[in-house]
Motif scaffolding. Structure first.
Motif, PDB file in Angstrom:
ATOM      1  N   GLY A 118      15.614 -12.069 -17.813  1.00 12.73           N
ATOM      2  CA  GLY A 118      14.502 -12.013 -16.792  1.00 12.73           C
ATOM      3  C   GLY A 118      14.170 -10.626 -16.522  1.00 12.73           C
ATOM      4  N   PRO A 119      12.800 -10.596 -15.946  1.00 11.74           N
ATOM      5  CA  PRO A 119      12.412  -9.145 -15.557  1.00 11.74           C
ATOM      6  C   PRO A 119      13.135  -8.643 -14.199  1.00 11.74           C
ATOM      7  N   ASP A 120      13.233  -7.420 -13.997  1.00  9.06           N
ATOM      8  CA  ASP A 120      13.827  -7.012 -12.879  1.00  9.06           C
ATOM      9  C   ASP A 120      13.044  -6.974 -11.708  1.00  9.06           C
ATOM     10  N   LEU A 121      11.841  -6.547 -11.746  1.00  9.71           N
ATOM     11  CA  LEU A 121      11.173  -6.549 -10.629  1.00  9.71           C
ATOM     12  C   LEU A 121       9.735  -7.231 -10.921  1.00  9.71           C
ATOM     13  N   ILE A 122       9.098  -7.819 -10.025  1.00  9.31           N
ATOM     14  CA  ILE A 122       7.848  -8.542 -10.328  1.00  9.31           C
ATOM     15  C   ILE A 122       6.878  -8.022  -8.962  1.00  9.31           C
ATOM     16  N   TYR A 123       5.907  -7.555  -9.492  1.00  9.52           N
ATOM     17  CA  TYR A 123       4.698  -7.232  -8.364  1.00  9.52           C
ATOM     18  C   TYR A 123       3.409  -7.903  -8.543  1.00  9.52           C
ATOM     19  N   LEU A 124       3.211  -8.632  -7.411  1.00 10.15           N
ATOM     20  CA  LEU A 124       2.179  -9.542  -7.399  1.00 10.15           C
ATOM     21  C   LEU A 124       0.910  -9.118  -6.578  1.00 10.15           C
ATOM     22  N   PRO A 125      -0.435  -9.609  -7.045  1.00  6.97           N
ATOM     23  CA  PRO A 125      -1.427  -9.045  -6.074  1.00  6.97           C
ATOM     24  C   PRO A 125      -1.572  -9.660  -4.726  1.00  6.97           C
ATOM     25  N   GLU A 126      -0.888 -10.693  -4.382  1.00  2.00           N
ATOM     26  CA  GLU A 126      -0.678 -11.219  -3.181  1.00  2.00           C
ATOM     27  C   GLU A 126      -0.139 -10.178  -1.951  1.00  2.00           C
ATOM     28  N   ARG A 127       0.493  -9.369  -2.725  1.00  2.00           N
ATOM     29  CA  ARG A 127       0.996  -8.290  -1.657  1.00  2.00           C
ATOM     30  C   ARG A 127       0.471  -6.928  -1.807  1.00  2.00           C
ATOM     31  N   ALA A 128       0.407  -6.184  -0.846  1.00  2.00           N
ATOM     32  CA  ALA A 128      -0.137  -4.701  -1.098  1.00  2.00           C
ATOM     33  C   ALA A 128       1.005  -3.870  -1.994  1.00  2.00           C
ATOM     34  N   PHE A 129       0.413  -3.122  -2.832  1.00  2.76           N
ATOM     35  CA  PHE A 129       1.368  -2.470  -3.635  1.00  2.76           C
ATOM     36  C   PHE A 129       1.783  -0.920  -2.992  1.00  2.76           C
ATOM     37  N   ASP A 130       2.862  -0.820  -2.711  1.00  2.00           N
ATOM     38  CA  ASP A 130       3.265   0.635  -2.265  1.00  2.00           C
ATOM     39  C   ASP A 130       4.014   1.444  -3.359  1.00  2.00           C
ATOM     40  N   GLU A 131       3.516   2.709  -3.600  1.00  2.00           N
ATOM     41  CA  GLU A 131       4.044   3.344  -4.770  1.00  2.00           C
ATOM     42  C   GLU A 131       5.330   3.930  -4.592  1.00  2.00           C
ATOM     43  N   ASP A 132       5.533   4.286  -3.152  1.00  2.00           N
ATOM     44  CA  ASP A 132       6.904   4.720  -2.664  1.00  2.00           C
ATOM     45  C   ASP A 132       7.937   3.524  -2.915  1.00  2.00           C
ATOM     46  N   CYS A 133       7.730   2.496  -2.604  1.00  2.00           N
ATOM     47  CA  CYS A 133       8.494   1.262  -2.655  1.00  2.00           C
ATOM     48  C   CYS A 133       8.877   1.008  -4.083  1.00  2.00           C
ATOM     49  N   PHE A 134       7.852   0.979  -4.995  1.00  2.00           N
ATOM     50  CA  PHE A 134       8.340   0.829  -6.229  1.00  2.00           C
ATOM     51  C   PHE A 134       9.061   1.730  -6.936  1.00  2.00           C
ATOM     52  N   ILE A 135       8.638   3.157  -6.819  1.00  2.00           N
ATOM     53  CA  ILE A 135       9.611   4.019  -7.067  1.00  2.00           C
ATOM     54  C   ILE A 135      11.294   4.117  -6.451  1.00  2.00           C
ATOM     55  N   ARG A 136      11.430   3.496  -5.401  1.00  2.00           N
ATOM     56  CA  ARG A 136      12.582   3.339  -4.736  1.00  2.00           C
ATOM     57  C   ARG A 136      13.166   2.067  -5.404  1.00  2.00           C
ATOM     58  N   ASP A 137      12.442   1.118  -5.764  1.00  2.00           N
ATOM     59  CA  ASP A 137      13.058  -0.117  -6.315  1.00  2.00           C
ATOM     60  C   ASP A 137      13.539   0.266  -7.758  1.00  2.00           C
ATOM     61  N   VAL A 138      12.663   1.054  -8.582  1.00  2.00           N
ATOM     62  CA  VAL A 138      12.951   1.347  -9.785  1.00  2.00           C
ATOM     63  C   VAL A 138      14.466   2.218  -9.926  1.00  2.00           C
ATOM     64  N   GLU A 139      14.469   3.180  -8.755  1.00  2.00           N
ATOM     65  CA  GLU A 139      15.546   4.153  -8.906  1.00  2.00           C
ATOM     66  C   GLU A 139      16.956   3.512  -8.619  1.00  2.00           C
ATOM     67  N   THR A 140      16.640   2.441  -7.725  1.00  2.00           N
ATOM     68  CA  THR A 140      17.841   1.812  -7.342  1.00  2.00           C
ATOM     69  C   THR A 140      18.441   0.988  -8.197  1.00  2.00           C
ATOM     70  N   LEU A 141      17.797   0.359  -9.086  1.00  2.00           N
ATOM     71  CA  LEU A 141      18.061  -0.507 -10.308  1.00  2.00           C
ATOM     72  C   LEU A 141      18.646   0.311 -11.389  1.00  2.00           C
ATOM     73  N   LEU A 142      18.084   1.606 -11.513  1.00  2.00           N
ATOM     74  CA  LEU A 142      18.567   2.488 -12.666  1.00  2.00           C
ATOM     75  C   LEU A 142      19.723   3.054 -12.524  1.00  2.00           C
ATOM     76  N   ARG A 143      20.143   2.987 -11.141  1.00  2.00           N
ATOM     77  CA  ARG A 143      21.800   3.391 -10.869  1.00  2.00           C
ATOM     78  C   ARG A 143      22.628   2.371 -11.552  1.00  2.00           C
ATOM     79  N   LYS A 144      22.183   1.110 -11.711  1.00  2.00           N
ATOM     80  CA  LYS A 144      22.984  -0.037 -12.191  1.00  2.00           C
ATOM     81  C   LYS A 144      22.849  -0.346 -13.411  1.00  2.00           C
ATOM     82  N   LYS A 145      21.856  -0.102 -14.202  1.00  2.00           N
ATOM     83  CA  LYS A 145      21.400  -0.549 -15.475  1.00  2.00           C
ATOM     84  C   LYS A 145      20.491   0.465 -15.969  1.00  2.00           C
TER      85      LYS A 145
END
Lengths: 395, 395
Positions: free
Chosen positions: A200-227
């Motif tokens: 499955g995908p690690d992160l899913i971003y939907l248009p129903e939620r406002a997209f925040d670049e900082d949150c996205f970058i934080r989500d990605v960074e957190t995951l890249l520490r694990k995989k």
């Protein structure tokens, strides 16, 4: 001299739009109630130009091929319909002895369907107008879901499963897959079904939620520490908290503005801000044209919706749309019904809150339960890569 | 104590890399000649870290799933191999009683394969090293074609067929589909097979020819006078007459530079210079990971190549690669043989002139004849849209 029937397509094609056409034509032929079965060549514009395709002349073999042909065999259009056009349509309906009009399309097309119905009623003309829901984006109201969505969902889930198997084999730090659905995240969300097969995908971003670049970058960074390789699925319509698209416009017409690719935009963002290798994939139109990943449930329901609308018109119904009510998820059971077209016209249905996770970067179990039956057969089995030891990879 | 065998994957996965793994493991098991069948976990780097996966422990059911799983079940890598690494590899080969080494990969991996073979010969070690060709790009020399290409070609041809059916239904002026293969145009070219089902691309641009923006714009303009929606297939590696990529770099590492998307670049070019609506599609990695469009011929040949390399090693061969010679196009017939790895190492095979049309925007009948059997089964039948009347659409 008997009456004739005309079928009109509107908006973008789906993998099963021709299947609804099949259902309608078969029902019309079987009824014996019409002299001619016309297809408007390229949507309402074709109808206004009196450009008809003789669908009654299609052989059984040709009709069968409709079930496995993407696009639409009678064309479609996105042309706007003006007030004068309705007046003209009623004249042409009279001229061509049309007793039944079937519109297959999305919100805009259902709006046309409802307005034509009203214009005919006002003139006291005995013509039945029925709607067949059609959308990959699943944004039509009242019905539990619409023909076209199940196949788009199956394509997205299966493609993300394959993509994740590839990325797990040779970790590219971040791969962003773009999904269709500018205002509604249904297709984007369906990618989560791949997770039930272990890919499955690690992160899913939907248009129903406002997209925040900082949150996205934080989500990605957190995951890249694990995989070492992660897969992100993002809607083409992501926008910020002020409602502005996160990508720049590339083309404008009088009616619409077209934007750049969200996939490459987000990949470049990861490169710029984190220095990780990233790439974007954007199958785009392929996602609505895939026969390989056509959902058998979706195809059957598309045929049913076409048949229902046609039969209801013969039974005297008008100003309504074929719709489905969900009776049960497991076993999957729906109940077809006729929805009042007034309730459907131009309402855009987006994902409810209980289908989106709290962090706004994934979906809930409730969504999976709702979506699972719509993709038809289970996704393919793949070998589990779990026996592989953990991967270490530097930045 | 008997000898062991190790299988190492290098470079990007394909839809049938696991099928070659299947062929090799089955042959190794059947031979009874080895104690252990190891998979190097994540390529040569995994081997150097003595990180092995016990392939002998895979059940028959798991092995069967390899045939339908994209990516690679033992991982792979693109890490560079240094001179010291060969010295280290020979030591580990001795330490782990390895008598047979199978490398599955592309040009770079075959280079590693040949160098390890030489290092072992120099040391007088009796270890057999064999290569299994693997590439979606089909750029390996000597062999008529390589496992991985047929499936990538089938994906591209089928996807373009579906895309063309969609575009013909609702003409968007120009849709540009990006195809993989940075230096070799084989995958891009294979899209032409869609034309045999009535839904072929209008223009094909290969990296074997310098790309000229003015010619491209002229080609597009000429076609748009005749039809309202055209499909262009373009290689990701298009470059100008000076050899410079037509897109800008987006990411650089010590080893490689990664570029922007050719599809959106060309779409934007059409928008800017002609004012027509245009969009790009880039399935990217999906094209090498598609099991839905896996070519049965390709899968069988991948299994065969894995088996051949393994059996040849047991028979005492070393420093060679499993290869195919074309005997006949129709009926399709190949003859497997062992190619000297010296002839294969680091040569990049691009499309010959007789496969490319004179205008440089399409392929020849000779190419179609060569490529057709490799995609396996014929593309799906679709209903012909020819009965539709001509479409007129303003700019």
């Amino acid at each position: 001299m008997g009456k004739n029937l005309v079928i009109i397509h509107g908006g973008g094609p789906t993998a099963v739009l021709n299947a609804s056409l099949y259902g309608a034509v078969k029902a019309a032929k079987a009824s014996g109630q019409v002299d001619h079965i016309y297809g408007a060549n390229n949507g309402t514009g074709g109808f206004l130009k009196e450009d008809f395709i003789d669908l009654g002349a299609f052989s059984e073999e040709e009709l069968g091929l409709l079930l496995a042909t993407p696009g639409t065999a009678i064309g479609t259009s996105r042309d706007p319909i003006w007030q004068d056009d309705y007046e003209q349509m009623t004249k042409l309906i009279e001229k061509h002895h049309i007793g039944y009009v079937l519109f297959s399309g999305g919100n805009g097309t259902m709006d046309t369907c409802g307005k034509l119905h009203k214009a005919l009623v006002q003139k006291g003309m005995d013509v039945k107008v029925m709607g067949i829901p059609k959308t990959t984006d699943n944004d039509i109201a009242i019905t539990d879901h619409s023909p076209g969505f199940g196949s788009a969902a199956r394509y997205m889930a299966a493609s993300v499963q394959e993509l994740c198997a590839d990325v797990r084999s040779l970790p590219i730090h971040v791969v962003v897959m773009e999904a269709s659905g500018r205002n509604a995240g249904w297709i984007t969300a369906s990618s989560a079904l791949a997770g039930e097969k272990g890919y499955g995908p690690d992160l899913i971003y939907l248009p129903e939620r406002a997209f925040d670049e900082d949150c996205f970058i934080r989500d990605v960074e957190t995951l890249l520490r694990k995989k070492s390789g992660i897969v992100v699925v993002a809607s083409e319509g992501l926008h910020d908290k002020d409602g502005n698209p996160i990508v720049k416009p590339v083309f404008k017409t009088e009616r619409a503005t077209y934007f750049g690719d969200v996939s490459s935009h987000l990949a470049n963002l990861v490169i710029d801000r984190l220095g990780y290798k990233a790439r974007g994939e954007k199958p785009g139109l392929l996602g609505r044209a895939s026969i390989a990943w056509q959902s058998p449930v979706d195809r059957d329901e598309a045929v049913l919706a076409g048949r229902m609308a046609c039969e209801a018109a013969f039974e005297g119904e008008s100003g309504k749309m074929a719709a489905f009510r969900r009776i049960s998820d497991e076993p999957y059971k729906i109940e077809p019904f006729l929805a009042d077209i007034d309730q459907v016209m131009m309402f855009e249905r987006t994902m409810p809150d209980n289908f989106i996770n709290e962090a706004g970067n994934g979906v809930t179990e409730e969504f999976l339960r709702w979506c699972r039956p719509l993709i038809g057969e289970a996704l393919p089995d793949m070998i589990s890569f779990n026996r592989l030891s953990g991967r270490k990879e530097g930045k």
